[in-house]
Design an enzyme around this catalytic site. Sequence first.
Site, PDB file in Angstrom:
ATOM      1  N   HIS A 122       0.758  -1.044  -0.088  1.00 31.50           N
ATOM      2  CA  HIS A 122       0.012  -0.039   0.126  1.00 31.50           C
ATOM      3  C   HIS A 122       0.776   1.211   0.092  1.00 31.50           C
ATOM      4  CE1 HIS A 122      -3.611   2.117   0.051  1.00 31.50           C
ATOM      5  NE2 HIS A 122      -3.100   3.097   0.880  1.00 31.50           N
ATOM      6  N   TYR A 141       1.423   5.499  -2.303  1.00 32.52           N
ATOM      7  CA  TYR A 141       1.554   6.665  -1.724  1.00 32.52           C
ATOM      8  C   TYR A 141       2.906   7.307  -2.391  1.00 32.52           C
ATOM      9  CZ  TYR A 141      -2.738   6.761   0.305  1.00 32.52           C
ATOM     10  OH  TYR A 141      -4.168   6.849   0.515  1.00 32.52           O
ATOM     11  N   HIS A 192     -10.110   0.603  -9.946  1.00 36.41           N
ATOM     12  CA  HIS A 192      -9.564   1.563  -8.675  1.00 36.41           C
ATOM     13  C   HIS A 192      -8.409   1.970  -8.995  1.00 36.41           C
ATOM     14  CE1 HIS A 192      -8.496   2.803  -5.029  1.00 36.41           C
ATOM     15  NE2 HIS A 192      -7.849   1.670  -4.917  1.00 36.41           N
ATOM     16  N   PHE A 193      -7.238   0.965  -9.109  1.00 34.57           N
ATOM     17  CA  PHE A 193      -5.975   1.425  -9.169  1.00 34.57           C
ATOM     18  C   PHE A 193      -5.486   1.938 -10.373  1.00 34.57           C
ATOM     19  CE2 PHE A 193      -5.038  -3.317  -9.904  1.00 34.57           C
ATOM     20  CZ  PHE A 193      -4.363  -3.020 -10.944  1.00 34.57           C
ATOM     21  N   HIS A 194      -6.273   1.735 -11.507  1.00 36.32           N
ATOM     22  CA  HIS A 194      -5.905   2.475 -12.710  1.00 36.32           C
ATOM     23  C   HIS A 194      -6.580   4.013 -12.609  1.00 36.32           C
ATOM     24  CE1 HIS A 194      -4.789  -1.405 -14.592  1.00 36.32           C
ATOM     25  NE2 HIS A 194      -4.332  -0.475 -15.311  1.00 36.32           N
ATOM     26  N   ARG A 224     -10.201 -11.189 -12.164  1.00 44.16           N
ATOM     27  CA  ARG A 224      -9.163 -10.592 -12.783  1.00 44.16           C
ATOM     28  C   ARG A 224      -7.899 -11.465 -13.380  1.00 44.16           C
ATOM     29  NH1 ARG A 224      -6.173  -6.672  -8.316  1.00 44.16           N
ATOM     30  NH2 ARG A 224      -4.745  -6.428  -9.704  1.00 44.16           N
ATOM     31  N   ARG A 225      -6.933 -10.986 -13.852  1.00 42.16           N
ATOM     32  CA  ARG A 225      -5.654 -11.868 -14.306  1.00 42.16           C
ATOM     33  C   ARG A 225      -6.184 -13.030 -15.317  1.00 42.16           C
ATOM     34  NH1 ARG A 225      -5.232 -11.256  -8.682  1.00 42.16           N
ATOM     35  NH2 ARG A 225      -4.099  -9.131  -8.429  1.00 42.16           N
TER      36      ARG A 225
END
Lengths: 181, 55, 540, 274
Positions: free
Chosen positions: C215, C219, C366-368, C429-430
Amino acid sequence: MSEADERAIVRSEIRWAVVAIAAVSVIMLAVIFAAIAMHINPPSNVERINPQDLHLSAEFTEANLGTKVEANGQITARIVATQFAFVPRCVVLPADRPVTLRFSSPDVIHGLLVSGTNVNTMVVPGYVSQVHTVLRKTGDLLMPCHEYCGLGHSEMSGTIRVVPSAQFRPGPDGRVACAAK
Amino acid sequence: MHEDDHDGLTPAQIAEAMKATPRGALALAGITTGLLMAAWLAMYFLVFLPRGSVG
Amino acid sequence: MPQNRRLILAHLWVAFSVFVLAAALGVWQMWVRSPLAAPQDTPARYYQSVTGHGVSMAYVLTTFFIMGFGYFTAETALKTPLPSARWAWAGFWTALAGVAMTVAAILSGQASVLYTFYPPMTATPWFYVGLVLVVVGSWIWVAVMLVAMARFKRANPGAPVPLAMYATVANAIMWLWTTAGVSAEILFQILPAVFGWTQTIDVGLSRTLFSWTLHAIVYFWLFPAYIAFYTMAPRAAGGRLYSDTMGRLSFVLFLLYSLPVGMHHLFMDPEHSTGFKFIQMSLTALVSIPTLLTVFTISASMELAGRLRGGKGLFGWIKALPWERPMVLATGLAFFMLWFGGGGGLINMSYGMNAMVHNTAWVTAHFHLIFGGTVVIMYFAIAYEIWPSLTGRAPLSVATQRLQLWLWAIGMMVMTLPWHYLGLQGQWRRVASFNYADPRIGPWGPLVIVSLAGGVLLLVSAVMFVMNLLPRRAQVRLPEQGYSFALAVHPPQRVPAALNGFTVWNVLVAILMLVAYGFPILQFFIGNSPQAVIHPLTGG
Amino acid sequence: MTEQPTGGRERDRWGFAAAMVVAGVLLFSVVMGLIVLPVLQAPNAGIDPWTAICRAVGLKAGSPAQPQPPVSATAAPVSQVRWTPATLKILAAADPRPGAALAQAVCSACHGEAGLSPSTDFPHLSGQSGAAIYKQLSDFRSGARFNAQMTPVAKKLTDEQLAQIAAYYGSFSRRAAALGPRYGIGDAAISRLANRGDPARALPPCESCHARGVGGPPEAPVLSGQQREYLYRQLRAFAGGQRGNDVYRRMRDVSSHLSDDEMHRLAEFYQGLS
């Protein structure tokens, strides 16, 4: 610039911080409510099992997999996630009754979800993953492997067949298997 | 402060603009955060809870 | 004007060249997953590509950009040359050698374990050794940043460290903490296995150590975007930073709370208990606080700029902002995408609610949005912003910069909105191929094609970005110029010592990590922790 | 600018305030996560609060909110082979030289010189993965797999000898070329099945287990260059239930989803693959 200006800035920031903390607290309260009132936790079994011996273990031996109604009436489905299939590929469970799904892996990391439900867990070699739930919808639900487990990962998929409670009839040994379609 | 760092704004200009600030920012941040909370609660009540208990 | 321009440019060009190639891989992957027939669509190629895409975007683009931008910030904000350009170059070549090894390993097909490794699957040792070198190179950068700040403080006793530099050093310190987890995993678990000294790996422990990194690393990638929000955007908009103190506080909060929360990636894992998952969830909730503070502080800074330009009323200042400037436009688009990405994140972190979305396309969306959206669009804006002072040349016209930024934001939304929806439908996913003949999966097809179209827009934008930066023959040379960061409404004359250094915060990070990760790691050393036999995926 | 930095007092104040906030947050998380939630969830699981706390900490297995199911099972495994570090070490350390002598004495009559079988009745062993040979010999020995010729042979060998034979055949880097007539070359549909699988039947690609270095099950044999007759017979045996020593039904499941024609063509495809 006066000190008073700076104080006004700090005051406005503090006011906003209170709003932000309040917003986050709403989420925390909702999560705590779900945990207490509906017993919703993330699946966290912390139960060790030796992956090297899984196929020799009593519980996850091939012949013991699938759905079984235990002597005390608990309904448990035992499923092995292995490269590149779930064993058994299809599992029968009754709707509207508490059921427990137990998974383990003899080789690498797998994972699974059952579409349209909150059933979702990782299957980590060395551990029994356990999900307790009540299934509401009947029918054949998709249960794909959702964690990369090797080059055959995309074809690793199983089925959870949810039947109305009345049609869920265990055999004399307490076992129920998917009928061939 | 280095000379070349100056942005050409005078204290008087800033004091004038600061009179109304940050009312607009509070409104904008408040609305967007409010919408965010509404979206979260919608997902919680309309999607998550209907899918049944897990643990 | 920065002294070590070639050093900074070398870092940025490595980052951006790898970025364009990785964007092309991403588009091909979505093509393979779609109902349309794609070339070369074997699983072996697909997972090779996913590994390349992830490693390039997550490790190469970010690390090199952050190092280059850190050197730039140190030289321009402190107005002194780097303490040691030689060490900085050593870090660059170390990391570049690492990239070469890793890329060669992936190209050879002996490292298709994706960028999160998945032991007990293992790749060729070159893959991990290469990544270790990238991290070692970045540690040299950390050392240079720490020395630069220490020298500044010694030379200017009592003076506040400029916010841009304070934030950069916060990131450097956080990166040291961050890399401890993955370094331990690679050095003590994976490398002994791939060199054949051990035959097994404790998978629970390896996942826990990776979560330590997983995580906070986000950041690490995000910091430059926030540095731009606080120290570049207000000036570009023609205003000032509303509060310097809030900036410092936000960066300190990121340092504190981005670390003891990584276990929220393991909510669905069987090797951790509900109690520690809850602890890390409530610490995760706190990470949203500095972001919400930033939303307000930057809105207020923008409001000030808008009002200085004559904007009136509750929202009139928004219209008065100079949206034609790339930095301002990118800031607006970044916050727009942050709303969706951060909102998704609030759902992911909500304990049991994670079961609704874990390992579905929702998480990919979300993370894209956070990384590709908020982070990378600010990398673009930063590059445009600092290019004149680095090269003495302006990037291609401001209009093409704006077009490129818009294409990126639109492409990202077109790609990720279907992913959110499909994730809730259970698209996992994947996966290299879906069985679209299945009536439960068939309806996903058109939406997958829509997201593929979004991916194509992103690739076009990525290519445009590099074209905008490339040197051109008929180009006007600009006069030598430095770079000036935004001033605060009240430029700080003095700041509390706690907000001018990191001692207090490091102690608190240590305490938080001890509570959050102490027992969860210790448990693997109690009794017989199960070991899984390695599965080498090292090619034929 | 020349003002002195705010001194120790202010640092103390900031540090103290920050420490208090962090301590408060930690206290709330720990008390709520490790004590309050499990104690309130325990009644649903039918356990006492102390057990619930132990489950929430991770000292006992199970969810603090749900009853643990009983485990009452005894069932016979399909193969006794375990991929443990000990087994892998025996395999890795095995000396191929005594293996060569053993192979010469015991195996070569049927499996040919250097493991290239002259007859379609017996599989080629040359270049086969050591783990695969070890697994099958062990299963012949334990009875998990039965073959009138192989079972008595395997029963006479020790674990170490199995490993030495496996090491000997595994030491040929590739199967020798020109094994005989090539078939199946250019069969696009079968090549697709072997390399890409078929999601509609949940069939993974053969190549995701049966090629070298693909991270699949350790015992998966290398198929390229194998006798087509042998491959076809094994697929039939798995599908028909005559052979069942594949751990977790991997091959019984896969073969039951293949048509007879596909089995023939897959066998030809793999014989032709070098």
